[in-house]
Motif scaffolding. Sequence first.
Motif, PDB file in Angstrom:
ATOM      1  N   ALA A 123      25.318 -40.840   5.706  1.00 44.20           N
ATOM      2  CA  ALA A 123      26.018 -41.198   6.863  1.00 44.20           C
ATOM      3  C   ALA A 123      26.136 -40.648   8.121  1.00 44.20           C
ATOM      4  CB  ALA A 123      27.436 -42.051   6.371  1.00 44.20           C
ATOM      5  N   ARG A 124      26.378 -39.357   7.865  1.00 42.07           N
ATOM      6  CA  ARG A 124      26.543 -38.474   9.128  1.00 42.07           C
ATOM      7  C   ARG A 124      25.104 -38.146   9.819  1.00 42.07           C
ATOM      8  NH1 ARG A 124      28.786 -32.194   9.497  1.00 42.07           N
ATOM      9  NH2 ARG A 124      28.512 -32.273  11.906  1.00 42.07           N
ATOM     10  N   ILE A 125      24.111 -38.007   8.847  1.00 47.38           N
ATOM     11  CA  ILE A 125      22.763 -37.834   9.637  1.00 47.38           C
ATOM     12  C   ILE A 125      22.473 -39.052  10.355  1.00 47.38           C
ATOM     13  CG2 ILE A 125      20.261 -37.572   8.881  1.00 47.38           C
ATOM     14  CD1 ILE A 125      21.259 -35.675   6.556  1.00 47.38           C
ATOM     15  N   ALA A 126      22.723 -40.461   9.646  1.00 42.71           N
ATOM     16  CA  ALA A 126      22.291 -41.633  10.469  1.00 42.71           C
ATOM     17  C   ALA A 126      22.889 -41.760  11.666  1.00 42.71           C
ATOM     18  CB  ALA A 126      22.700 -42.732   9.414  1.00 42.71           C
ATOM     19  N   ARG A 127      24.314 -41.159  11.875  1.00 45.30           N
ATOM     20  CA  ARG A 127      24.991 -41.183  13.243  1.00 45.30           C
ATOM     21  C   ARG A 127      24.721 -39.780  13.944  1.00 45.30           C
ATOM     22  NH1 ARG A 127      29.025 -42.558   9.270  1.00 45.30           N
ATOM     23  NH2 ARG A 127      29.634 -40.592   9.724  1.00 45.30           N
ATOM     24  N   TYR A 128      24.155 -39.022  13.507  1.00 46.69           N
ATOM     25  CA  TYR A 128      23.816 -37.654  14.259  1.00 46.69           C
ATOM     26  C   TYR A 128      23.653 -37.701  15.765  1.00 46.69           C
ATOM     27  CZ  TYR A 128      23.574 -32.484  14.407  1.00 46.69           C
ATOM     28  OH  TYR A 128      23.880 -31.206  14.954  1.00 46.69           O
ATOM     29  N   PRO A 129      24.069 -37.299  16.800  1.00 45.88           N
ATOM     30  CA  PRO A 129      23.984 -37.440  18.128  1.00 45.88           C
ATOM     31  C   PRO A 129      22.787 -36.939  18.739  1.00 45.88           C
ATOM     32  CG  PRO A 129      25.690 -35.797  17.936  1.00 45.88           C
ATOM     33  CD  PRO A 129      25.484 -36.309  16.601  1.00 45.88           C
ATOM     34  N   LYS A 130      22.001 -35.938  17.860  1.00 46.31           N
ATOM     35  CA  LYS A 130      20.756 -35.399  18.507  1.00 46.31           C
ATOM     36  C   LYS A 130      19.454 -35.953  17.459  1.00 46.31           C
ATOM     37  CE  LYS A 130      23.276 -31.345  20.072  1.00 46.31           C
ATOM     38  NZ  LYS A 130      23.280 -29.969  20.095  1.00 46.31           N
ATOM     39  N   PRO A 131      18.568 -35.785  17.997  1.00 44.13           N
ATOM     40  CA  PRO A 131      17.244 -36.501  17.120  1.00 44.13           C
ATOM     41  C   PRO A 131      17.150 -35.676  15.897  1.00 44.13           C
ATOM     42  CG  PRO A 131      16.473 -36.216  19.519  1.00 44.13           C
ATOM     43  CD  PRO A 131      18.136 -35.632  19.441  1.00 44.13           C
ATOM     44  N   TYR A 132      17.245 -36.218  14.755  1.00 44.30           N
ATOM     45  CA  TYR A 132      16.985 -35.602  13.600  1.00 44.30           C
ATOM     46  C   TYR A 132      15.565 -35.964  12.960  1.00 44.30           C
ATOM     47  CZ  TYR A 132      18.583 -34.302   8.682  1.00 44.30           C
ATOM     48  OH  TYR A 132      18.530 -33.811   7.614  1.00 44.30           O
ATOM     49  N   VAL A 133      14.658 -35.131  12.495  1.00 46.49           N
ATOM     50  CA  VAL A 133      13.431 -35.184  12.005  1.00 46.49           C
ATOM     51  C   VAL A 133      13.550 -34.644  10.727  1.00 46.49           C
ATOM     52  CG1 VAL A 133      10.988 -34.830  12.373  1.00 46.49           C
ATOM     53  CG2 VAL A 133      12.616 -35.142  14.453  1.00 46.49           C
ATOM     54  N   ALA A 134      12.989 -35.481   9.728  1.00 43.61           N
ATOM     55  CA  ALA A 134      12.853 -35.355   8.386  1.00 43.61           C
ATOM     56  C   ALA A 134      11.326 -35.609   8.086  1.00 43.61           C
ATOM     57  CB  ALA A 134      13.501 -36.081   7.631  1.00 43.61           C
ATOM     58  N   VAL A 135      10.672 -34.122   7.739  1.00 47.25           N
ATOM     59  CA  VAL A 135       9.238 -34.369   7.475  1.00 47.25           C
ATOM     60  C   VAL A 135       8.962 -34.524   5.944  1.00 47.25           C
ATOM     61  CG1 VAL A 135       6.904 -32.991   7.414  1.00 47.25           C
ATOM     62  CG2 VAL A 135       8.815 -32.299   9.320  1.00 47.25           C
ATOM     63  N   MET A 136       8.709 -35.881   5.834  1.00 49.67           N
ATOM     64  CA  MET A 136       8.576 -36.228   4.478  1.00 49.67           C
ATOM     65  C   MET A 136       7.387 -36.337   3.962  1.00 49.67           C
ATOM     66  SD  MET A 136      11.386 -39.468   4.491  1.00 49.67           S
ATOM     67  CE  MET A 136      12.918 -39.228   4.714  1.00 49.67           C
ATOM     68  N   ASP A 137       6.964 -35.145   3.858  1.00 48.14           N
ATOM     69  CA  ASP A 137       5.408 -34.855   3.289  1.00 48.14           C
ATOM     70  C   ASP A 137       5.497 -34.798   1.809  1.00 48.14           C
ATOM     71  OD1 ASP A 137       2.579 -34.565   3.100  1.00 48.14           O
ATOM     72  OD2 ASP A 137       2.708 -32.268   3.896  1.00 48.14           O
ATOM     73  N   GLY A 138       4.882 -35.610   0.904  1.00 42.55           N
ATOM     74  CA  GLY A 138       4.999 -35.502  -0.785  1.00 42.55           C
ATOM     75  C   GLY A 138       6.088 -36.201  -1.176  1.00 42.55           C
ATOM     76  N   ILE A 139       6.641 -35.832  -2.216  1.00 38.03           N
ATOM     77  CA  ILE A 139       7.532 -36.563  -3.034  1.00 38.03           C
ATOM     78  C   ILE A 139       9.149 -36.394  -2.301  1.00 38.03           C
ATOM     79  CG2 ILE A 139       9.070 -36.289  -5.310  1.00 38.03           C
ATOM     80  CD1 ILE A 139       6.258 -35.043  -6.434  1.00 38.03           C
TER      81      ILE A 139
END
Length: 121
Positions: free
Chosen positions: A97-113
Amino acid sequence: MSGAGESVLLRTAGRAAHITLNRPKALNALDHGMVRRIGEALTAWEHDPAVETVVITGAGERGLCAGGDIRAIHDDARDGDGSASAAFWRDEYRLNARIARYPKPYVAVMDGIVMGGGVGV
């Protein structure tokens, strides 16, 4: 940067803060310590003007994160009273939930599983 033996590596490069989940043999499955460490890093970077974005990746070639560490949850159910698992799930969901509301851009590199709690981070 954090030590190579740690399950979460933290570093900054330029204006970006980097989180690397570092349990490649376990497909970077999250344990409670990892969830707490990510939360602590986000707290530190949230008000740091030198950090403009956060990037999370997974160590190894197989993927970002397979979700929660099911082996640890199984062991807690078998040998404990389940309270460790309940605490993990509580903190992991709060982190999502915190990540969803984080005030700065948050990039998850979802490569693979990427499964379960891996989608949350």
